[in-house]
Motif scaffolding. Structure first.
Motif, PDB file in Angstrom:
ATOM      1  N   PHE A 104      11.946  -2.866  11.482  1.00 36.31           N
ATOM      2  CA  PHE A 104      10.582  -3.558  11.699  1.00 36.31           C
ATOM      3  C   PHE A 104       9.569  -2.358  11.487  1.00 36.31           C
ATOM      4  CE2 PHE A 104       6.900  -5.070  13.832  1.00 36.31           C
ATOM      5  CZ  PHE A 104       6.742  -6.540  12.945  1.00 36.31           C
ATOM      6  N   ILE A 105       9.765  -1.234  12.249  1.00 27.61           N
ATOM      7  CA  ILE A 105       8.729  -0.256  12.177  1.00 27.61           C
ATOM      8  C   ILE A 105       8.693   0.578  10.818  1.00 27.61           C
ATOM      9  CG2 ILE A 105       8.202   2.202  13.141  1.00 27.61           C
ATOM     10  CD1 ILE A 105       7.960   0.555  15.621  1.00 27.61           C
ATOM     11  N   ALA A 106       9.789   0.625  10.156  1.00 31.75           N
ATOM     12  CA  ALA A 106      10.104   1.270   8.933  1.00 31.75           C
ATOM     13  C   ALA A 106       9.428   0.390   7.753  1.00 31.75           C
ATOM     14  CB  ALA A 106      11.762   1.440   8.715  1.00 31.75           C
ATOM     15  N   LYS A 107       9.786  -0.868   8.098  1.00 33.87           N
ATOM     16  CA  LYS A 107       9.158  -2.052   6.995  1.00 33.87           C
ATOM     17  C   LYS A 107       7.631  -1.849   7.054  1.00 33.87           C
ATOM     18  CE  LYS A 107       9.371  -5.247   4.071  1.00 33.87           C
ATOM     19  NZ  LYS A 107       9.339  -4.894   2.840  1.00 33.87           N
ATOM     20  N   ILE A 108       7.088  -1.559   8.218  1.00 38.34           N
ATOM     21  CA  ILE A 108       5.625  -1.333   8.452  1.00 38.34           C
ATOM     22  C   ILE A 108       5.231  -0.186   7.688  1.00 38.34           C
ATOM     23  CG2 ILE A 108       3.638  -1.116  10.148  1.00 38.34           C
ATOM     24  CD1 ILE A 108       5.133  -2.837  11.860  1.00 38.34           C
ATOM     25  N   ALA A 109       5.903   1.052   7.919  1.00 41.43           N
ATOM     26  CA  ALA A 109       5.592   2.219   7.584  1.00 41.43           C
ATOM     27  C   ALA A 109       5.622   1.984   5.817  1.00 41.43           C
ATOM     28  CB  ALA A 109       6.388   3.296   7.849  1.00 41.43           C
ATOM     29  N   ALA A 110       6.653   1.632   5.263  1.00 41.95           N
ATOM     30  CA  ALA A 110       6.990   1.236   3.804  1.00 41.95           C
ATOM     31  C   ALA A 110       5.890   0.738   3.214  1.00 41.95           C
ATOM     32  CB  ALA A 110       8.410   0.820   3.470  1.00 41.95           C
ATOM     33  N   ASN A 111       5.530  -0.463   3.963  1.00 43.74           N
ATOM     34  CA  ASN A 111       4.460  -1.425   3.294  1.00 43.74           C
ATOM     35  C   ASN A 111       3.184  -0.825   3.209  1.00 43.74           C
ATOM     36  OD1 ASN A 111       5.008  -4.659   2.505  1.00 43.74           O
ATOM     37  ND2 ASN A 111       6.477  -3.618   3.909  1.00 43.74           N
ATOM     38  N   ILE A 112       2.888   0.131   4.306  1.00 42.18           N
ATOM     39  CA  ILE A 112       1.614   0.782   4.197  1.00 42.18           C
ATOM     40  C   ILE A 112       1.542   1.739   3.012  1.00 42.18           C
ATOM     41  CG2 ILE A 112       0.311   2.777   5.381  1.00 42.18           C
ATOM     42  CD1 ILE A 112       1.018   1.372   7.918  1.00 42.18           C
ATOM     43  N   VAL A 113       2.487   2.568   2.502  1.00 37.45           N
ATOM     44  CA  VAL A 113       2.929   3.478   1.471  1.00 37.45           C
ATOM     45  C   VAL A 113       2.721   2.597   0.440  1.00 37.45           C
ATOM     46  CG1 VAL A 113       4.168   4.794   0.202  1.00 37.45           C
ATOM     47  CG2 VAL A 113       4.074   5.228   2.897  1.00 37.45           C
ATOM     48  N   VAL A 114       3.429   1.290   0.336  1.00 32.95           N
ATOM     49  CA  VAL A 114       3.392   0.582  -0.878  1.00 32.95           C
ATOM     50  C   VAL A 114       2.047  -0.136  -1.182  1.00 32.95           C
ATOM     51  CG1 VAL A 114       4.260  -1.773  -1.898  1.00 32.95           C
ATOM     52  CG2 VAL A 114       5.757   0.172  -0.951  1.00 32.95           C
ATOM     53  N   VAL A 115       1.424  -0.467  -0.285  1.00 33.11           N
ATOM     54  CA  VAL A 115      -0.004  -1.116  -0.543  1.00 33.11           C
ATOM     55  C   VAL A 115      -1.070  -0.179  -0.943  1.00 33.11           C
ATOM     56  CG1 VAL A 115      -2.024  -2.099   0.948  1.00 33.11           C
ATOM     57  CG2 VAL A 115       0.039  -3.054   1.081  1.00 33.11           C
ATOM     58  N   ILE A 116      -1.080   1.301  -0.339  1.00 27.81           N
ATOM     59  CA  ILE A 116      -1.807   2.230  -0.952  1.00 27.81           C
ATOM     60  C   ILE A 116      -1.568   2.670  -2.289  1.00 27.81           C
ATOM     61  CG2 ILE A 116      -2.414   4.771  -0.587  1.00 27.81           C
ATOM     62  CD1 ILE A 116      -2.087   4.172   2.387  1.00 27.81           C
ATOM     63  N   MET A 117      -0.003   2.594  -2.557  1.00 30.51           N
ATOM     64  CA  MET A 117       0.240   3.052  -3.975  1.00 30.51           C
ATOM     65  C   MET A 117      -0.361   2.029  -4.834  1.00 30.51           C
ATOM     66  SD  MET A 117       3.461   3.143  -6.202  1.00 30.51           S
ATOM     67  CE  MET A 117       3.547   1.759  -6.285  1.00 30.51           C
ATOM     68  N   ASN A 118      -0.007   0.590  -4.603  1.00 34.48           N
ATOM     69  CA  ASN A 118      -0.535  -0.330  -5.593  1.00 34.48           C
ATOM     70  C   ASN A 118      -1.983  -0.414  -5.556  1.00 34.48           C
ATOM     71  OD1 ASN A 118       2.041  -1.491  -5.969  1.00 34.48           O
ATOM     72  ND2 ASN A 118       1.945  -2.802  -4.308  1.00 34.48           N
ATOM     73  N   TYR A 119      -2.724  -0.249  -4.563  1.00 36.44           N
ATOM     74  CA  TYR A 119      -4.153  -0.309  -4.968  1.00 36.44           C
ATOM     75  C   TYR A 119      -4.401   0.906  -5.927  1.00 36.44           C
ATOM     76  CZ  TYR A 119      -9.067   0.493  -3.995  1.00 36.44           C
ATOM     77  OH  TYR A 119     -10.472   0.547  -4.206  1.00 36.44           O
ATOM     78  N   ILE A 120      -3.838   2.061  -5.668  1.00 40.02           N
ATOM     79  CA  ILE A 120      -4.394   3.318  -6.801  1.00 40.02           C
ATOM     80  C   ILE A 120      -4.033   3.283  -7.813  1.00 40.02           C
ATOM     81  CG2 ILE A 120      -4.080   5.684  -7.250  1.00 40.02           C
ATOM     82  CD1 ILE A 120      -3.711   5.903  -3.762  1.00 40.02           C
ATOM     83  N   VAL A 121      -2.814   2.566  -8.165  1.00 34.35           N
ATOM     84  CA  VAL A 121      -2.336   2.349  -9.580  1.00 34.35           C
ATOM     85  C   VAL A 121      -2.963   1.047 -10.118  1.00 34.35           C
ATOM     86  CG1 VAL A 121      -0.346   1.504 -10.752  1.00 34.35           C
ATOM     87  CG2 VAL A 121      -0.058   3.349  -9.104  1.00 34.35           C
ATOM     88  N   SER A 122      -3.446   0.024  -9.427  1.00 27.44           N
ATOM     89  CA  SER A 122      -4.238  -0.878  -9.791  1.00 27.44           C
ATOM     90  C   SER A 122      -5.504  -0.369 -10.297  1.00 27.44           C
ATOM     91  CB  SER A 122      -4.236  -2.241  -9.095  1.00 27.44           C
ATOM     92  OG  SER A 122      -3.034  -2.747  -8.991  1.00 27.44           O
ATOM     93  N   LYS A 123      -6.064   0.285  -9.594  1.00 25.75           N
ATOM     94  CA  LYS A 123      -7.466   0.778  -9.669  1.00 25.75           C
ATOM     95  C   LYS A 123      -7.602   1.659 -10.790  1.00 25.75           C
ATOM     96  CE  LYS A 123     -11.550   2.363  -7.597  1.00 25.75           C
ATOM     97  NZ  LYS A 123     -12.517   1.199  -8.156  1.00 25.75           N
ATOM     98  N   TYR A 124      -6.530   2.739 -10.874  1.00 26.03           N
ATOM     99  CA  TYR A 124      -6.901   3.779 -11.899  1.00 26.03           C
ATOM    100  C   TYR A 124      -5.986   3.668 -13.372  1.00 26.03           C
ATOM    101  CZ  TYR A 124      -9.660   5.654  -8.192  1.00 26.03           C
ATOM    102  OH  TYR A 124     -10.597   6.025  -7.401  1.00 26.03           O
ATOM    103  N   VAL A 125      -4.879   2.732 -13.151  1.00 22.33           N
ATOM    104  CA  VAL A 125      -3.994   2.853 -14.278  1.00 22.33           C
ATOM    105  C   VAL A 125      -4.252   1.414 -15.059  1.00 22.33           C
ATOM    106  CG1 VAL A 125      -1.857   2.675 -15.164  1.00 22.33           C
ATOM    107  CG2 VAL A 125      -2.454   4.398 -13.454  1.00 22.33           C
ATOM    108  N   VAL A 126      -3.989   0.177 -14.029  1.00 22.81           N
ATOM    109  CA  VAL A 126      -3.729  -1.154 -14.845  1.00 22.81           C
ATOM    110  C   VAL A 126      -5.149  -1.751 -15.190  1.00 22.81           C
ATOM    111  CG1 VAL A 126      -3.041  -3.347 -14.179  1.00 22.81           C
ATOM    112  CG2 VAL A 126      -1.657  -1.464 -13.404  1.00 22.81           C
ATOM    113  N   PHE A 127      -6.360  -1.428 -14.114  1.00 19.88           N
ATOM    114  CA  PHE A 127      -7.356  -2.272 -14.344  1.00 19.88           C
ATOM    115  C   PHE A 127      -8.418  -1.290 -14.776  1.00 19.88           C
ATOM    116  CE2 PHE A 127      -4.963  -5.246 -11.911  1.00 19.88           C
ATOM    117  CZ  PHE A 127      -5.055  -6.396 -12.693  1.00 19.88           C
TER     118      PHE A 127
END
Length: 134
Positions: free
Chosen positions: A104-127
């Motif tokens: 459960f702790i690992a899932k939270i940590a993984a999702n924090i990394v994924v959300v940050i990565m998705n935001y950066i990629v969406s902002k600076y690459v996709v859109f």
């Protein structure tokens, strides 16, 4: 202030995307009796389409309307969401299997990394506002 609003909108639609994913999964699994792997896949696809549409229009306010540009954005968005799914799984395996952290702790940590990565990629690459081939 605009950057803060963008982040708030990104998080809001991220929560809605998660809710849609879960509701689709429950509907497919419980009411249509589709096996969990196929239900998960269909729910993921629906939530990625929802996330793309809301991120495009409300979060990053992409003005591209030509079919080729929208298709390019969609495939780029989907590609990076598949990459983030792989990252999520990879982080989970490392944290749970190797480092021995509670899943459960690992899932939270993984999702924090994924959300940050998705935001950066969406902002600076996709859109991003200008395309390389324009």
């Amino acid at each position: 202030m605009e950057k803060r609003n963008e982040i708030v909108m990104y998080l809001l639609f991220g929560v809605l995307t998660t809710v849609i994913n879960i509701l689709c999964y429950v509907f497919l699994r419980e009411y249509l009796h589709i096996k969990y792997i196929l239900s998960t896949t269909i729910a993921w696809l629906i939530s990625v389409v929802f996330a793309f549409l809301t991120n495009k229009k409300y979060v990053f306010k992409s003005n591209f309307t030509e079919l080729n540009a929208v298709i390019q954005e969609f495939f780029s968005f989907t590609f990076f969401r598949v990459v983030s799914l792989g990252m999520d799984l990879g982080i989970m395996v490392v944290l749970v299997e190797i480092i021995k952290i509670d899943d459960f702790i690992a899932k939270i940590a993984a999702n924090i990394v994924v959300v940050i990565m998705n935001y950066i990629v969406s902002k600076y690459v996709v859109f991003r506002t200008k395309r390389v081939n324009e």
